[in-house]
Design an enzyme around this catalytic site. Structure first.
Site, PDB file in Angstrom:
ATOM      1  N   SER A 254      42.878  28.357  39.444  1.00  0.00           N
ATOM      2  CA  SER A 254      42.875  29.324  38.352  1.00  0.00           C
ATOM      3  C   SER A 254      44.254  29.537  37.727  1.00  0.00           C
ATOM      4  O   SER A 254      44.358  30.225  36.720  1.00  0.00           O
ATOM      5  CB  SER A 254      42.315  30.668  38.843  1.00  0.00           C
ATOM      6  OG  SER A 254      43.111  31.199  39.871  1.00  0.00           O
TER       7      SER A 254
ATOM      8  N   LYS B 143      40.726  40.276  39.380  1.00  0.00           N
ATOM      9  CA  LYS B 143      41.912  39.896  38.611  1.00  0.00           C
ATOM     10  C   LYS B 143      42.189  40.881  37.481  1.00  0.00           C
ATOM     11  O   LYS B 143      43.345  41.259  37.242  1.00  0.00           O
ATOM     12  CB  LYS B 143      41.721  38.484  38.061  1.00  0.00           C
ATOM     13  CG  LYS B 143      41.682  37.403  39.140  1.00  0.00           C
ATOM     14  CD  LYS B 143      41.372  36.044  38.554  1.00  0.00           C
ATOM     15  CE  LYS B 143      41.336  34.974  39.655  1.00  0.00           C
ATOM     16  NZ  LYS B 143      40.995  33.646  39.126  1.00  0.00           N
TER      17      LYS B 143
END
Length: 797
Positions: free
Chosen positions: A687, A730
């Site tokens: 990511s 996140k």
């Protein structure tokens, strides 16, 4: 018939009939009783005795072979004369054979009706007398006499055999033939050993081993006999004690104790299998003296059976409104989890006899996984019991120990049922992701049966050894990460993910739960200390960086301790905790929001987002360039996947250098270093791909990343931005860090709308992108040249 003495004195023949021996060896100078059952062997013996001929006794290689040929026989055997043969009613022969000398088979000359072979006799030459040979002879004689004296199966008269041996070779053969315990392979080896000195050495070694085994056996037998004598003495003394107790009238207490146990067994409501086992142990108990070692074991076992909740269970009080109130009272947020719990309770209300699901709460530490289990038990009106699985490595912790072991106990499940006092409690299996395994077994495998509604209706603990129904137990498990849970175990559970709390949720949790709790624990009344929302917000933002609230609770406890000290020193006024008071008590905040802006002012630094077991976190990616020869250096304890993401990002930048305004040949004379700070922490995953690509473009174009922009997404070689996981964690990490602009893969839009709380979505700006060009358009300052392609991201506010 020819006399045996004439046969022995006659010269050995060149061709003899071969008599195969099963599992035995005939040695020279030895007399051996044999049995012959094969038709060929019977005929051979009859003809040899009729003609007064010698036979060649040779051991078979495979005793199961009924018709051995030359390859099935050892090549060295013994010439033998048959002294006597008796025919049995079944046609077999019993005979007495005496070995005369060794021979070696040269070739086979006849196969039917029995084997005949040409042989060569082996004349044994006795070595000359010397001190070594004399020592060997004495050693063999001494060891043989020792073996005979120790062995209960050998007569003492056998020692006279060594006296009659005329030579060292004959001594070796006679001793070998006298010991039936020697393996046949060793006998054959000694037969084939022609050197007398070597034969005596091997035989001495075998005799020494045999003597050692016999000495050990004699010692064991002596100990056993001593133990038996001790047991008989104890039995006699116990019988005397029983008689004395009867005379004194003390036996009534024992009878009363057993009667009480029998009443408890009858009243426990056991299954038929368990009741039979309990009564059987009770009968054994009645026959044992109380001083016996088994008495305590049997009594403890019966106590465990009686204490189990075989029929006791609580009635579920399913009230969905009350359950919702309890969940809201105990936990802030967690709407999805609450909805799933209420769905379960609704099904339980409609169909009470249905099987309970196995729920697994997965989330970072401190988000309330364990307390959710307590809330479910309170909403159902059931008893609650928690079992910590962290660090458990012994299968017996789940299934229990067998009663044959000293100090054996049931497993944690049975112990928990006894403490819960009902058969339908809520069992919280905490930290299931931290189970271990070693030589004592695998607890995770033992849980496969426990957590399977189709199998746990007849769970059998090793200690109780009777079936117990676990299907009425509501099992709830917790984990920080689900990857370490074995797949078969994971398949039996319904996974429910718990993300971290928002800042506002943390403030409300602190006001409703943490502050009152810490005040009580530190001896402070409700009006002794008042925390303002701004102070709690500063504690959550500046002194902790976590998904849960444990760190926040510790900081509140630190403030309460300082206030408690002041009260102990005589200050009685109410303390109003404001942000200034917090900094006075705890010092400067550990994390400042300005840090993100300061670090991104330099070209080559980008801010990414990462998922961690503790929730989410902000990740800085720094890129540097120096003169060199096309080397990419990656540091920060990166995993293989993250390294590949950096290589893919650099490859994309190189392939699009011209359109990005970068010198096309920059790579020919440069080294690039990509570093992810916090190097002591391992990092991995795809990511950070877009973050690395953005940092590289920022470095090479000298365009800094806009302040307050963070991003996440996997990058491909073609420049596409691919979806990633952990979006909620996140985004919450970005929100905690004060970042209000987030770049996300477009295919994560569903996660953004469904998982992220509305209170966070409404105060942040999101850009959904499909390509790296869109990321750079959003992330980099516009005052760079040349202009990027006009591909705009899609802002979602």
């Amino acid at each position: 018939m020819t006399d045996a003495k004439d046969v022995r004195e006659a010269p050995p023949p060149d061709v003899v009939a071969l008599l195969p021996l099963r599992g035995t060896v005939l040695l020279p100078h030895a007399v051996l009783p044999l049995g012959a059952g094969r038709r060929s062997s019977v005929r051979l013996i009859e003809e040899a005795m009729a003609a007064g001929q010698l036979v060649g006794a040779v051991m078979q290689r495979d005793p199961r072979d009924d018709a051995p040929d030359l390859d099935g026989l050892h090549r060295v055997g013994t010439l033998a004369t048959i002294h006597k043969a008796l025919k049995q009613p079944d046609g077999t022969l019993r005979l007495i054979a005496q070995g005369l000398g060794r021979f070696r088979i040269v070739e086979l000359v006849q196969r039917e009706p029995y084997l005949r072979a040409r042989i060569e006799t082996i004349e044994e030459t006795e070595p000359g007398e010397d001190l070594e040979l004399e020592a060997l002879v004495r050693s063999v004689r001494s060891l043989f006499e020792k073996v005979v004296s120790l062995s209960p199966n050998l007569p003492d008269e056998l020692t006279t055999v060594v006296v009659g041996a005329g030579s060292p070779g004959a001594l070796a053969d006679l001793v070998t033939a006298s010991l039936a315990t020697l393996p046949n392979a060793l006998r054959q080896e000694l037969l084939e050993t022609l050197d007398v000195r070597a034969r005596l050495q091997k035989l001495a070694g075998a005799l020494a081993k045999e003597a050692e085994v016999l000495e050990l056996g004699s010692k064991i037998q002596s100990e056993v006999q001593s133990e038996v004598s001790k047991s008989q003495r104890e039995y006699y003394l116990r019988e005397q004690l029983k008689a004395i107790q009867k005379e004194l009238g003390e036996s009534d207490e024992r009878t009363q104790e057993l009667d009480e146990l029998r009443k408890k067994v009858d009243a426990a409501g056991m299954t038929e299998e368990a009741r039979k086992e309990a009564l059987r142990e009770l009968d054994r108990l009645a026959k044992m003296p109380p001083a016996a070692a088994e008495y305590t074991v049997a009594r403890t076992y019966i106590d465990w059976l009686v204490a189990m909740p075989w029929q006791k269970e609580t009635t579920d009080a399913v009230d969905l409104v009350r359950a919702r109130d309890i969940l809201d009272e105990d936990h802030e947020g967690l709407e999805k989890v609450k909805e799933r719990i209420l769905e379960y309770l609704a099904v339980k209300k409609i169909r009470p006899e249905g099987k309970d699901p196995i729920l697994c709460f997965v989330g970072p530490p401190g988000v309330g996984k364990t307390s959710l289990g307590r809330s479910i038990a309170r909403a159902l009106g059931r008893n609650f019991h928690r079992i910590s699985l962290g660090g458990m490595r012994d299968e017996a912790e789940i299934r229990g120990h067998r009663r044959t072991y000293i100090g054996a106990l049931p497993g944690q499940l049975v112990q928990g049922l006894r403490r819960a006092t009902t058969k339908n409690p809520v069992f919280m299996l905490d930290e299931i992701d931290k189970l271990g395994m070693d030589f004592r077994g695998d607890p995770a495998s033992a849980l496969l049966e426990v957590l399977d509604p189709e199998q746990n209706a007849s769970f059998r603990d090793h200690y109780l050894d009777v079936a117990f129904d676990l299907s009425r137990v509501l099992f709830i498990t917790t984990a920080n990460v689900i990857d370490t849970v074995p797949a078969p175990l994971r398949d039996r559970m319904e996974i429910i993910h718990l993300a971290g709390y928002t800042e506002e949720e943390k403030v409300r949790i602190a006001q409703r739960h943490l502050v009152p709790k810490q005040g009580r624990e530190h001896g402070l009344a409700a009006d002794d200390v008042v925390f303002t929302p701004e102070a709690l917000r500063l504690l959550a933002r500046g002194y902790t960086r976590e998904a849960g609230v444990r760190g926040l609770e510790r900081e509140i406890a630190s403030v309460c301790r300082k206030i408690a000290r002041r009260r102990a020193e005589g200050q009685t006024e109410t303390v109003r905790v404001t942000p200034d008071v917090v900094t006075t008590f705890l010092g400067a905040p550990r994390w400042e929001l300005e840090e993100v802006e300061d670090r991104t002012r330099v070209p080559g630094v980008a801010v990414g987002l990462a998922w961690t077991p503790a929730g989410g976190d902000v990740l800085f990616v720094e890129a540097g360039r120096m003169l060199g020869t096309r080397t990419l250096t990656l540091t920060g304890q990166l995993g293989d996947v993250m390294k590949e993401s950096a290589q893919a990002a650099l490859a994309w930048v190189r392939s699009h250098a011209e359109e990005l305004g970068i010198e096309p040949d920059f790579w020919q004379r440069s080294d690039v270093h990509v570093h992810v700070p916090a190097g002591a922490i391992p990092k991995d995953g795809p990511s950070a791909g877009v973050t690395m690509a953005t940092a590289l473009v920022s470095l090479l174009t000298q365009r800094p990343v806009r302040a307050g922009v963070t991003m996440t997404g996997e990058v491909s070689l073609s420049g596409r931005v691919l979806p990633v996981g952990g979006i909620k964690e996140k985004v919450l990490a970005a929100h905690r860090a004060g970042i209000r602009t987030v770049v996300l893969p477009r295919r994560n839009e569903k996660n953004l709308r469904e998982d992220v709380p509305a209170a966070v979505r409404d105060v942040m700006t999101y850009h959904l992108v499909d390509s790296i060009e869109e990321v750079l358009r959003v992330a980099l300052d516009e005052d760079a040249t040349p202009a990027l392609p006009a591909i705009a991201g899609t802002p979602v506010t």
